[in-house]
Design an enzyme around this catalytic site. Structure first.
Site, short mmCIF file in Angstrom:
data_model
loop_
_atom_site.label_atom_id
_atom_site.label_comp_id
_atom_site.label_asym_id
_atom_site.label_seq_id
_atom_site.Cartn_x
_atom_site.Cartn_y
_atom_site.Cartn_z
N ARG A 105 0.82 -1.20 0.00
CA ARG A 105 0.00 0.00 0.00
C ARG A 105 0.85 1.26 0.00
NH1 ARG A 105 0.52 -2.57 4.76
NH2 ARG A 105 0.18 -1.58 6.77
N ASP A 282 1.89 11.73 17.74
CA ASP A 282 3.20 11.83 17.09
C ASP A 282 3.88 13.11 17.58
OD1 ASP A 282 2.92 9.52 15.42
OD2 ASP A 282 1.55 10.67 14.15
N ASP A 319 3.10 5.17 15.70
CA ASP A 319 3.82 5.27 14.44
C ASP A 319 5.27 5.56 14.85
OD1 ASP A 319 4.36 5.48 11.71
OD2 ASP A 319 2.42 6.45 11.35
N LYS A 326 3.77 1.45 11.87
CA LYS A 326 2.85 1.50 13.01
C LYS A 326 2.85 0.15 13.72
CE LYS A 326 -0.32 4.74 10.74
NZ LYS A 326 0.35 4.76 9.41
C1 LIG Z 1 -0.27 4.84 8.31
C2 LIG Z 1 0.32 4.53 7.02
C3 LIG Z 1 -0.26 3.55 6.19
C4 LIG Z 1 -1.50 2.79 6.57
O1 LIG Z 1 -1.24 1.87 7.58
P1 LIG Z 1 -2.40 0.85 8.02
O2 LIG Z 1 -1.80 0.16 9.20
O3 LIG Z 1 -2.66 -0.04 6.86
O4 LIG Z 1 -3.60 1.68 8.36
C5 LIG Z 1 0.34 3.26 4.99
N1 LIG Z 1 1.45 3.91 4.60
C6 LIG Z 1 2.03 4.86 5.36
C7 LIG Z 1 3.24 5.53 4.86
C8 LIG Z 1 1.47 5.20 6.60
O5 LIG Z 1 2.04 6.17 7.33
#
Ligand SMILES: *Cc1c(COP(=O)(O)O)cnc(C)c1O
Ligand code: SF4
Length: 357
Positions: A105, A282, A319, A326
């Site tokens: 993602r 954060d 985070d 995270k």
């Molecule tokens: C928070 C974040 C996500 C999404 O994390 P999930 O745990 O899937 O909600 C994806 N990429 C980045 C860079 C993030 O900071």
């Protein structure tokens, strides 16, 4: 000012204007005149906006709604542990507008405008009303990057707040993303449904309604944010078949009690919204007044376990500063030996497995 007084006297207490300048904050009674010079200094560094829907919810400037959005002179003091880019977005950006930390993602930040500016924002050095809008060319580069990276299944639209885009622009972005074969899921992170519910119009809903799985994650930190208009906006989104999740930040003076968290998560569940993440704050510059220690956060969540429906239970996450991702922060119930577990009342029990019998 006289016209808004006339408006306030009418049956519907709608203030049409978003408060932005220090002088407007004084006129609204949100900051005192003697702090005006300090507030003006804050305003030079960090954006301010209090939209009508939030303004109407503020009873006193230090209440859980007011402290989220009213600037304070304390923001000028950066604590030693604070970082301009607390979660390492900049280092993980392959092309403008994209942040890529996880294989499956990526974030797409099409703009840096928000309906309001949280005083604790983790991107406060970047967000604001002027600038940050990716132009056509930059967007095309971002789309190409996403097309070339075939491991990306999910694109997370964030910013800034993607629902502050014009419906036409949002629709263009959603259609482009939906047309990428390996992208199966589009996720939008937004504060708009509760902070500016009047923006959830039929045209905006049409724009959100792409031909891939669309999820919405709404940022809310206190039960009082769930105004009748906000709840109505959420319902309209859900009627389009878009599942809605909630994300919150654990904040001193906003939701740092079991009662406040219970109220917040119950308000989400009652709006058919699943609490997804409760974020540890954060360490962005000048945000120390909102800090709640992790031990306290774990204790607060443990206090809700067993008492509140499991639907209302978010994952408490950190985070990791620097861009390492995270991770859940507990509370933990399993002991390090993996053979004893605590129940919600704190009583310990041996786990029965085929090996122990
Ligand atoms: C928070 C974040 C996500 C999404 O994390 P999930 O745990 O899937 O909600 C994806 N990429 C980045 C860079 C993030 O900071
Ligand atoms: S809505 Fe999100 S990005 Fe915008 S100011 Fe608040 S925390 Fe920052």
């Amino acid at each position: 000012m006289s016209s808004s007084r006339t408006a306030a006297a009418s049956p519907s207490p709608i203030h049409a204007r978003t408060l932005r300048t220090p002088e407007e904050l004084v006129e609204a009674g949100f900051v005192t005149r003697d702090t005006l010079p300090a507030i003006a200094d804050v305003a030079e560094q960090y954006a301010t906006a209090i939209p009508p829907a939030f303004r109407d919810l503020i009873e006193t400037p230090d209440d859980p709604i007011g402290v989220q959005v009213i600037p304070s002179p304390e923001e000028l003091v950066a604590a030693p542990h604070e970082l301009a880019d607390p979660i390492g977005d900049d280092a993980l950006s392959p092309v403008p507008g994209i942040v890529h930390r996880y294989a499956d993602r990526a974030l797409l930040k099409p703009l840096l405008i928000c309906p309001l500016y949280c005083r604790f924002c983790f991107r406060r050095e970047h967000v604001g009303p002027d600038g940050g809008l990716l132009d056509e060319e930059a967007l095309a580069v971002a789309f190409n990057w996403l097309r070339d990276n075939t491991a990306i299944r999910e694109v997370i639209l964030t910013g800034g707040d993607p629902l502050m885009l014009s419906p036409r622009r949002l629709e263009h972005i959603m259609r482009e993303l939906a047309s990428i074969p390996h992208v199966t899921t589009l996720r939008i992170h937004s504060r708009v449904p509760l902070a500016a519910p009047e923006k959830i119009t039929g045209t905006l809903l049409d724009a959100m309604d792409a031909d891939k799985a669309v999820w919405l994650v709404v940022h809310a930190n206190h039960a009082r944010e769930f105004s009748p208009a906000g709840r109505e906006a959420l319902k309209k989104i859900q009627r389009r078949g878009i599942p809605v999740l909630g994300q919150s930040v654990l904040l001193r003076g906003v939701n740092d009690s079991e009662t406040a968290l219970e109220g917040l998560f119950r308000a989400m569940v009652e709006s058919r919204m699943k609490p997804y993440y409760l974020h540890q704050l954060d360490p962005a510059p000048g945000t120390a007044r909102f800090h709640v220690p992790i031990e306290e956060g774990r204790r607060l969540l443990a206090g809700l376990r067993g008492r509140v429906t499991g639907l209302a239970w978010p994952t408490y996450v950190l985070d990791i500063p620097g861009g390492y991702g995270k991770v859940p922060l507990g509370p933990d119930y399993l002991e390090p030996s993996l053979s004893t577990v605590s129940d919600p009342n704190g009583q310990r029990h041996a786990i029965r497995t085929p090996d122990t019998l």
